[in-house]
Design an enzyme around this catalytic site. Structure first.
Site, PDB file in Angstrom:
ATOM      1  N   CYS A   1       0.906  -1.365   0.217  1.00  0.00           N
ATOM      2  CA  CYS A   1      -0.218  -0.169   0.214  1.00  0.00           C
ATOM      3  C   CYS A   1       0.709   0.934  -0.325  1.00  0.00           C
ATOM      4  CB  CYS A   1      -0.937   0.584   0.946  1.00  0.00           C
ATOM      5  SG  CYS A   1      -1.937   1.732   1.636  1.00  0.00           S
TER       6      CYS A   1
ATOM      7  N   CYS B   1      -0.747   3.386   2.707  1.00  0.00           N
ATOM      8  CA  CYS B   1       0.531   3.221   3.806  1.00  0.00           C
ATOM      9  C   CYS B   1       1.900   3.466   4.168  1.00  0.00           C
ATOM     10  CB  CYS B   1       0.059   1.967   4.685  1.00  0.00           C
ATOM     11  SG  CYS B   1      -1.767   1.791   3.918  1.00  0.00           S
TER      12      CYS B   1
ATOM     13  N   ASP C   1      33.516  23.495 -17.667  1.00  0.00           N
ATOM     14  CA  ASP C   1      34.571  23.394 -17.672  1.00  0.00           C
ATOM     15  C   ASP C   1      35.454  23.119 -18.762  1.00  0.00           C
ATOM     16  OD1 ASP C   1      37.294  23.468 -16.448  1.00  0.00           O
ATOM     17  OD2 ASP C   1      37.427  20.843 -15.922  1.00  0.00           O
TER      18      ASP C   1
ATOM     19  N   ASP D   1      35.171  17.661 -14.309  1.00  0.00           N
ATOM     20  CA  ASP D   1      35.742  16.734 -14.389  1.00  0.00           C
ATOM     21  C   ASP D   1      35.679  16.259 -13.172  1.00  0.00           C
ATOM     22  OD1 ASP D   1      38.038  18.112 -13.535  1.00  0.00           O
ATOM     23  OD2 ASP D   1      38.978  17.497 -14.865  1.00  0.00           O
TER      24      ASP D   1
ATOM     25  N   ASP E   1      36.805  21.407  -9.810  1.00  0.00           N
ATOM     26  CA  ASP E   1      36.198  22.015  -9.755  1.00  0.00           C
ATOM     27  C   ASP E   1      35.039  22.132  -8.154  1.00  0.00           C
ATOM     28  OD1 ASP E   1      36.951  22.525 -11.859  1.00  0.00           O
ATOM     29  OD2 ASP E   1      36.325  20.813 -13.008  1.00  0.00           O
TER      30      ASP E   1
END
Length: 699
Positions: free
Chosen positions: A13, A16, A400, A592, A596
Site C-alpha cells: 500500500c 500506507c 569546465d 571533471d 571543480d
C-alpha cells in the site's frame, strides 16, 4: 548519529507507506525517515546511538499498528533475502469462490431472499479481508484508508438494497487490486534488475587453492581469482592475467574494455574471457559497486518538488472528498430532494470510492525511481529525484574545459627555449620540477622528456593552484606556469598567441622559453552542444586556460560565451555573476571533479564527468557521469524530461478521471463501477505508464 535500514516485506500500500514514513519522522530521536516504496526499504537517521534499541522498537510498533501484515527485518550488510510468506493464494481462492457464487446468483432466477443470501455470502468471500482490515483500522482511528472507504461504500450499497452492485464493485476492486499489485511488483523487479549489480561471491586465493566466500569476508590486500563469465566482486589491481571486461553495468558502455597486469578494475565489471588474479584495494562496503547501489537505493530520500506536492495533496484530498460525500448524502435529501435518501447516499458512495489517491501516491514515486534506475543503467548516477526533476528546468549549462569538453590527455606539441639558455639544461630542470606534480600537464611534459629524473636535486617545491610550479633546484629558482605566474613574479616574458596550453619557464627570474601543450576536443563535444541548443539550453565555458585556446574551443563548438584565465575561486565568482545576470534561471555545471568541487557545489545541479571509482568526485556532485562521454549529459536531460512527462501524464489522468467521476456522480450519472475504475483502474494504468520509463532509449 546512527543510520538504520529496515526491509518491509509485504508492503503493498503506497499511501500506507507515506503514512508510515510520516509517523516515524515524528519520533523524538529520529532526524530523518525515508521509505522507498519501490525497494520496500526504510532508512532512518537516529540522533543518539544509545537510543537505537528504543527507536527500533518504536518503529516496529508504528508499522505493526499501521500495517499488521507487514513483516519488518533489519537490513543485513550481506543483503540476505528474507523469505516472506503471505496468504495471497488463499485470498485469491476466496475471491474465485465468491465470484462463482455471485455469477450463480445473477444467472439463476432464485427467490429474492435466496438471492440476497447468495450475494451476502459471495460478498463475504470476496471482501472479508477488506472488511477485517477496515474494522481494525477503525480502532486505530484510520478513517481514510482504502479498506475503510471501500467497506463503507459497499456496505452502504447493501443498506440501500443495491446488492449486485455492492458485490460487483468489491469484486472489481479486488481484481483491480490484484493487477495493480502485479504491476507494482513488475516495476519493482524491473528497477531491481537495473541496479542489481552486486556480486554474490568472491574466489579468495589461499595457500590451499581458492575458496568461494562472501565479498564482505575479503580484506584489503587479499588476492582473488575471477574466472571468465564472473563479476569482479571488489575493486583491485590486476596482478596476473589479461582479459576483456564488460563495464556496461557501471558505465552503460557496450564496448568491452581490455585489462592487463597493473590495470585497475572495479567491482561490477564482468570478466569476459581470461582468468584474472586481482589484489584487492578496497573492502566491499567501500567498493565502487557498493557505493553506486547505496546512492541509487537511497535516492528516494531526496524527494522532488512534485513528490512533495503529491504527498501533501493526498493528505487533504481524501478528507475533502469524504466531507463532500457526507454533504451529498444528507444535505440534498433534507433540504432539496426531501426524503430521497437512497438516491443521494448512493451518489455519496461513489464519492467514497474515488476518494483514495492511490494512482498518484504509487505511480509518482515509482516514476521518479524508475527514471533514476534508467539513468543508472546508462552510467549516470542521480543522487535524488529532486536533481532528476531539476534537470528538466535547466536554462544554462556551464562547462569546465579540460577533461570535460576536451580529452584531458595532453601532449607537448612545441618547445621554444630562449637563445641564452641551453635547451637540454632547461628541459632537465623543468622535468625535475614537474616530477613532483600529478597534474596532467606535468605528466605530458615528463612523457615528452622521456628520461629518468633525479628528484634529490630539488631543494624546495611549491605547486600553486591556477598558476603553476615554483621550485628550487641546486640553488636555482625555477618558475613553470601560466602568464599569471610570470606577472606575479615580475618576469619579463615573450607572450605567444599559438593555440594550446602555454607553459612559460623562468630560471633565476630570467625568462627561459615556453612549452605548448595541446589537448584535443572530445569526439562527442560538438554533438552534445548542438543537442543542448535544440533543448533550448545556453552553453558557457569557464577555463583557467588562456584566451586564445578558449576562443578556439568556443568558436569550434559554437558556444554562447566563454571566460578564460580563471583561477578555481574565480570560477565560483563567475558563476555568481551568471546568477545575478540571469535571475530565476537554473544553471548546471559540468566538470571533471578534480579542481571543480566549489563550483559544482554552487550550481543548481553539479555534474561530475568520468568519476568512475573516484570517491571525492562522487561525494561532491549531485549527478555523476561514470564515463568520459559528454553526450551522457544529453541522455540524462532526456531521461529527466521523459520521466517528468510520464509523471505529469499520470497526475493529469488521475485528477481528470477522478474529477470527472466526482462531477458525474454528484449528478447521478456515474455509478460505483465507474468510481472503482477511477480508483484502481487509473492506478493500474498509471503504474504501467510509469514502467515505460525503465525502457527509455535515448535517440
Amino acid at each position: 548519529m546512527v543510520i538504520k535500514e529496515f526491509i518491509l516485506e509485504g508492503l503493498a500500500c503506497a499511501s500506507c507507506a507515506c503514512l508510515i514514513e510520516d509517523e516515524i519522522s515524528k519520533i523524538d530521536q529520529v532526524n530523518l525517515a525515508s521509505l522507498n516504496f519501490a525497494t520496500k526499504t526504510l532508512k532512518v537517521q537516529i540522533k543518539d546511538i544509545n537510543s537505537v534499541y528504543i527507536v527500533t522498537r518504536q518503529i516496529k510498533d508504528i508499522i505493526k499498528n499501521l500495517e499488521p501484515d507487514v513483516l519488518v527485518f533489519e537490513k543485513q550488510p550481506e543483503n540476505k533475502k528474507h523469505i516472506y510468506k503471505n496468504d495471497s493464494f488463499k485470498k485469491n481462492i476466496n475471491v474465485l469462490v465468491g465470484a462463482f457464487i455471485f455469477v450463480i446468483a445473477i444467472l439463476f432466477n432464485f427467490p429474492s431472499k435466496v438471492k440476497i443470501f447468495l450475494y451476502t455470502v459471495s460478498y463475504i468471500f470476496i471482501g472479508s479481508d477488506v472488511i477485517v482490515k477496515a474494522v481494525k483500522n477503525l480502532f486505530r482511528k484510520k478513517f481514510f484508508d482504502e479498506n475503510f472507504l471501500m467497506s463503507i461504500a459497499t456496505v452502504g450499497a447493501f443498506a440501500i438494497h443495491e446488492y449486485p452492485e455492492a458485490v460487483s464493485v468489491m469484486l472489481f476492486y479486488k481484481i483491480g487490486e490484484f493487477f495493480q499489485n502485479l504491476a507494482v511488483n513488475k516495476s519493482r523487479k524491473s528497477i531491481q534488475s537495473l541496479i542489481d549489480i552486486a556480486p554474490n561471491f568472491a574466489n579468495l586465493k589461499t595457500s590451499d587453492g581458492s575458496k568461494k566466500v562472501s565479498p564482505y569476508e575479503v580484506n584489503v590486500s587479499d588476492v582473488i581469482i575471477v574466472k571468465p563469465g564472473e563479476k569482479i566482486p571488489l575493486d583491485g589491481i590486476v596482478i596476473d592475467g589479461n582479459s576483456f571486461v564488460d563495464t556496461s553495468v557501471l558505465t552503460g558502455e557496450s564496448t568491452p574494455k581490455s585489462v592487463n597486469i597493473n590495470d585497475n578494475v572495479l567491482s561490477g565489471y564482468i570478466n569476459k574471457n581470461g582468468l584474472l588474479t586481482i589484489k584487492v584495494t578496497k573492502e566491499f562496503k567501500d567498493s565502487t559497486v557498493s557505493r553506486i547501489l547505496d546512492l541509487v537505493e537511497n535516492a528516494s530520500s531526496k524527494k522532488s518538488p512534485t513528490e512533495k506536492f503529491i504527498t501533501k495533496f493526498s493528505k487533504y484530498y481524501t478528507p475533502i472528498v469524504v466531507l463532500l460525500a457526507i454533504s451529498i448524502a444528507f444535505i440534498p435529501p433534507i433540504f432539496v430532494d426531501i426524503g430521497n435518501f437512497d438516491k443521494w447516499i448512493y451518489r455519496a458512495l461513489v464519492f467514497l470510492v474515488v476518494s483514495c489517491p492511490c494512482a498518484l501516491v504509487i505511480s509518482i514515486p515509482l516514476g521518479f525511481f524508475g527514471g533514476i534506475g534508467a539513468a543508472s543503467a546508462n552510467g549516470i548516477l542521480i543522487k535524488g529525484s529532486n536533481y532528476l526533476e531539476a534537470l528538466t528546468d535547466i536554462d544554462i549549462a556551464v562547462f569546465d574545459k579540460t577533461g570535460t569538453l576536451t580529452e584531458g590527455v595532453f601532449e607537448v606539441c612545441d618547445v621554444k627555449i630562449d637563445d641564452c639558455f641551453d635547451k637540454d639544461f632547461v628541459l632537465d630542470y623543468v622535468a625535475v620540477a614537474e616530477s613532483y606534480s600529478n597534474h596532467p600537464i606535468a605528466t605530458s611534459i615528463l612523457k615528452y622528456y622521456g628520461k629518468k629524473t633525479d628528484t634529490s636535486l630539488i631543494d624546495n617545491f611549491e605547486e600553486i593552484p591556477g598558476y603553476g610550479i615554483k621550485a628550487s633546484i641546486q640553488g636555482n629558482k625555477i618558475l613553470i606556469g601560466n602568464e599569471k605566474l610570470m606577472k606575479e613574479n615580475n618576469i619579463c616574458f615573450e607572450s605567444t598567441t599559438k593555440i594550446g596550453t602555454v607553459v612559460y619557464i623562468a630560471i633565476n627570474d630570467i625568462y627561459a622559453g615556453y612549452i605548448i601543450i595541446s589537448d584535443k576536443l572530445k569526439e562527442d563535444s560538438k554533438k552534445t552542444i548542438d543537442n543542448l541548443k535544440l533543448l533550448g539550453i545556453k552553453n558557457i565555458m569557464l577555463t583557467g586556460d588562456n584566451e586564445n585556446i578558449a576562443k578556439y574551443i568556443c568558436d569550434t563548438l559554437e558556444l554562447d560565451k566563454f571566460y578564460a584565465n580563471l583561477l578555481p575561486h574565480e570560477k565560483v565568482e563567475k558563476l555568481e555573476q551568471l546568477y545575478s545576470k540571469n535571475l530565476n534561471k537554473k544553471i548546471l555545471f559540468v566538470g571533471d571533479g578534480i579542481n571543480d568541487a566549489p563550483v559544482i557545489a554552487r550550481a543548481d545541479v553539479g555534474i561530475c564527468m568520468g568519476a568512475l571509482g573516484s570517491d571525492s568526485a562522487i561525494e561532491a556532485s549531485d549527478i555523476v557521469i561514470m564515463t568520459n562521454s559528454l553526450y551522457k549529459l544529453v541522455e540524462a536531460i532526456k531521461i529527466s524530461k521523459f520521466t517528468k512527462k510520464i509523471v505529469i501524464q499520470n497526475i493529469t489522468l488521475s485528477l481528470l478521471v477522478k474529477g470527472l467521476v466526482i462531477i458525474l456522480g454528484s449528478f447521478g450519472i456515474a455509478t460505483m463501477w465507474e468510481a472503482v475504475f477511477a480508483d484502481v483502474g487509473v492506478a493500474l494504468i498509471s503504474i504501467l505508464n510509469a514502467i515505460r520509463i525503465l525502457k527509455f532509449k535515448s535517440s
